[in-house]
Design an enzyme around this catalytic site. Structure first.
Site, PDB file in Angstrom:
ATOM      1  N   ASP A 188      35.852  19.823  27.964  1.00 53.96           N
ATOM      2  CA  ASP A 188      37.266  21.385  28.411  1.00 53.96           C
ATOM      3  C   ASP A 188      38.371  21.462  27.577  1.00 53.96           C
ATOM      4  O   ASP A 188      39.115  22.482  27.250  1.00 53.96           O
ATOM      5  CB  ASP A 188      37.235  21.154  29.535  1.00 53.96           C
ATOM      6  CG  ASP A 188      36.439  21.385  30.472  1.00 53.96           C
ATOM      7  OD1 ASP A 188      35.358  21.630  30.438  1.00 53.96           O
ATOM      8  OD2 ASP A 188      37.033  20.676  32.508  1.00 53.96           O
ATOM      9  N   ASP A 410      34.566  16.240  41.906  1.00 56.63           N
ATOM     10  CA  ASP A 410      35.151  16.684  40.942  1.00 56.63           C
ATOM     11  C   ASP A 410      37.139  16.684  41.005  1.00 56.63           C
ATOM     12  O   ASP A 410      38.222  17.115  40.111  1.00 56.63           O
ATOM     13  CB  ASP A 410      35.104  18.714  40.726  1.00 56.63           C
ATOM     14  CG  ASP A 410      33.378  18.400  40.330  1.00 56.63           C
ATOM     15  OD1 ASP A 410      33.078  17.794  39.474  1.00 56.63           O
ATOM     16  OD2 ASP A 410      32.553  19.492  40.942  1.00 56.63           O
TER      17      ASP A 410
HETATM   18  C1  BGC Z   1      37.113  12.478  36.174  1.00 55.25           C
HETATM   19  C2  BGC Z   1      36.990  11.529  35.772  1.00 55.25           C
HETATM   20  C3  BGC Z   1      35.154  10.820  36.365  1.00 55.25           C
HETATM   21  C4  BGC Z   1      34.475  11.839  35.682  1.00 55.25           C
HETATM   22  C5  BGC Z   1      32.831  11.936  35.744  1.00 55.25           C
HETATM   23  C6  BGC Z   1      36.238  13.859  36.029  1.00 55.25           C
HETATM   24  O1  BGC Z   1      36.247  14.969  36.943  1.00 55.25           O
HETATM   25  O2  BGC Z   1      38.354  13.051  36.052  1.00 55.25           O
HETATM   26  O3  BGC Z   1      37.603  10.457  36.238  1.00 55.25           O
HETATM   27  O4  BGC Z   1      35.179   9.260  35.302  1.00 55.25           O
HETATM   28  O5  BGC Z   1      34.991  12.937  36.202  1.00 55.25           O
HETATM   29  O6  BGC Z   1      32.072  11.423  37.493  1.00 55.25           O
END
Ligand code: BGC
Length: 612
Positions: A188, A410
């Site tokens: 992103d 998320d």
């Molecule tokens: C989070 C991370 C996480 C990743 C995988 C992201 O949205 O901010 O902390 O490791 O997702 O689940």
């Protein structure tokens, strides 16, 4: 895929360990604490996934297993389906400095790389996907994944020395030289600089994102065993010409600011942690007219030509190569949660009189809006991780991956205190509605934990709504068409997967004939022991309102799966008609369908086409 790299000998100073404030339940003990080492001469290959297996993260599998046990009594079939996907490979997220050594969320990088070595089968290469995700001012346009480093000079300094250098030192350790380490670079980040440049946080982050990404590219480019894919958001974010053009210009300018230049990039990854389908099967033509309007003009696609990730990766590939990226770059799609199976998934084209009704009836993506990104209700696991996916030659796909480990949240649906810098984003609240989503609610699931934490009920939904359903498989992979790197002809010759296009290229141009006239040809696009895949292209000689093609299959050959066509039989004399959207063709246009069959791949099949 990337152009060749010179072998280098890299000296790295020892780097600092993890954040001492972080509990380190899983801190890895083997070889911890940075390294001083050299990367050996090794062939950096075009497509790291070709001929390789993929690393399975036992920590993720264990969470799946635990959730399966919890569902054992209430829904034993679902529990079985969970177990059936527990050994799929998933991305390893280095989402903060402490993740490198290991912290309360899981073991560190060396644990994973050591485990990958254990999983390696003889001489067969293995890939490990590592998500590099800790830029200063991270997640500048949202809150759920805000990070630990501020968008300041000091934040950048820490990013470079404590994060990128620390990763690089481990990647460069001699014991890992035979692993193919695939990095997904900063989800992103650059896309936010293109589309959210009026946001104050993104403005503040802008110089640090550019500098941080460039630093990482140069650091990893020195290691032949490391492959770098830059994150390129998804079709519902960057697909418009007004976004894709500037995005590719930004990708190119950041890459050109590095020492390594375009050789630093193996390709792009799209749809990371998003829900956009790989293919909108029943909305194949964005320009199709319904009620006098193109379907892309409706409220769901908002004039975007790129409906799905197959569209976006093809668009991106063409633009990137035109901007100077080598033709050997490849695309990866995160298919972890873009399956959208379940009872509501359309199974055929349904007519409707208005664009919005037509799109609503035929789209696979069941979100309220394409901007919805948090814990989407109704989503399912997508295509399984796979090297060399077939079917989208213009997309130059290196692989499908599950970059986002399915079942990891998320963002929290309510505010939750934490020490990771994460904030509460209303896009994760099920009841929030906003103009940014066309006035719709977010579609987010309730009771969600903090981003990255295990969200068992979401995982249950993803498994229940998987598409292909659990137990079914992806279409077979295409043959290995990756090229040998290092020769001057690489860029000129391009990726041989584009040869697939040539089969239907300019040679097939026709002079417009009588309406209803058509021709068709069948090509075997892939074959394996006991089976094959074929593609049939119908060319409209005159205008067509529909078509029907017939051909004879040799004895012993039977169709066992067919898409984009309506077939009357599976062996012997077979007739296949269009499915609506691919039937209406102007003179010179083509429509197609495909199928897989059992038995020996037929040779030189005559195909007859009758149009109306
Ligand atoms: C989070 C991370 C996480 C990743 C995988 C992201 O949205 O901010 O902390 O490791 O997702 O689940």
């Amino acid at each position: 895929m990337a152009a060749s790299r010179l072998a280098v000998v890299l000296a790295l100073t020892a780097c600092t360990g993890g954040d001492s404030a972080e509990p380190s339940d899983f801190a890895s003990t083997s070889n911890a604490g940075g390294a001083s080492s050299s990367a050996s001469v090794d062939g950096h290959v075009d497509n790291p996934f070709a001929g390789a297996t993929m690393y399975v993260n036992a920590q993720w599998s264990a969470q799946v297993e635990e959730t399966a046990s919890d569902y054992e009594d209430s829904d034993p079939d679902l529990a079985d389906d969970m177990r059936a996907v527990a050994s799929e490979p998933t991305g390893v997220w280095m989402d903060r400095i402490s993740a490198i050594d290991g912290n309360a969320d899981g073991p560190g990088l060396r644990y994973h790389l050591d485990a990958a070595l254990d999983q390696q089968d003889g001489d067969q290469p293995i890939t490990v996907t590592v998500v590099v995700y800790d830029l200063p001012g991270r997640d500048c346009f949202a809150l759920a994944s805000n990070g630990e480093l501020p968008a300041t000079d000091e934040g950048l300094e820490r990013y470079e020395t404590e994060y990128i250098d620390a990763l690089t030192a481990i990647f460069a350790s001699p014991e890992y030289e035979d692993l193919r380490i695939v990095t997904v670079l900063e989800p992103d980040s650059l896309p936010n600089l293109v589309t959210n440049s009026s946001d104050a946080n993104c403005q503040a982050a802008d110089p640090y994102y550019r500098a941080g990404v460039a630093y990482a590219l140069d650091a990893f480019a020195s290691l032949p065993n490391v492959y770098t894919y830059i994150d390129a958001a998804h079709s519902g974010w960057l697909g418009w010409d007004s976004n894709s053009g500037p995005s590719v210009a930004l990708f190119a300018s950041v890459v050109e600011s590095t020492e390594a230049g375009f050789d630093a990039v193996d390709g792009f990854v799209t749809n990371t942690a998003n829900y956009t389908p790989t293919e909108e099967t029943y909305l194949a033509d964005a320009s199709l007219q319904v009620g006098g309007q193109e379907i892309r003009s409706g409220s769901f696609y908002e004039w975007n030509y790129d409906f799905d990730e197959a569209d976006w990766t093809a668009d991106l590939y063409a633009r990137a190569v035109a901007a100077g990226f080598p033709s050997t770059i490849g695309m990866v799609i995160d298919t972890s949660r873009n399956g959208w199976g379940g009872d509501d998934r359309p199974t055929e084209v349904t007519d409707a009189s208005s664009v919005d009704a037509y799109v609503a009836a035929n789209k696979i993506d069941a979100r309220t809006h394409r901007g919805a990104w948090c814990n989407q209700s109704g989503a399912g696991l997508g295509l399984r991780p796979q090297a060399l996916p077939s079917g989208y030659p213009d997309s130059h796909l290196d692989a499908y991956l599950w970059v986002k480990p399915p079942g990891e949240s998320d963002g929290s649906s309510e505010e939750i205190d934490n020490d990771e810098g994460k904030s509460y984003d209303l896009m994760c609240s099920p009841s929030y509605s906003t103009e940014r989503l066309g006035g719709n609610t977010t579609g987010a699931l309730a009771d969600a934990p903090l981003s990255g934490k295990w969200f068992a009920s979401q995982f249950a939904e993803l498994v229940a709504n998987a598409y292909p359903a659990v137990g079914e498989e992806n279409p077979p992979a295409r043959e290995d068409d990756s090229v040998e790197l290092g020769s001057a002809e690489d860029s000129a010759a391009g990726d041989s997967s584009s040869d697939a296009d040539d089969a239907w290229g300019e040679d097939d141009a026709v002079v417009a004939g009588e309406s209803g006239e058509c021709s068709a040809s069948l090509e075997v696009t892939n074959s394996w022991q006991g089976g094959f895949q074929a593609n049939v292209v119908v060319t409209a000689v005159g205008d067509l309102a529909g078509w029907e093609v017939s051909f004879d299959l040799p004895t012993g050959v039977e169709i066992d799966g067919l898409w984009n066509g309506d077939s009357s039989g599976t062996s012997g004399a077979v007739t296949v008609g269009d499915v609506g959207w691919n039937g209406v063709l102007a003179a010179g246009e083509t429509g197609e369908f495909g199928f897989t069959g059992t038995g020996d791949a037929p040779d030189g099949v005559d195909v007859e086409c009758v149009g109306n």
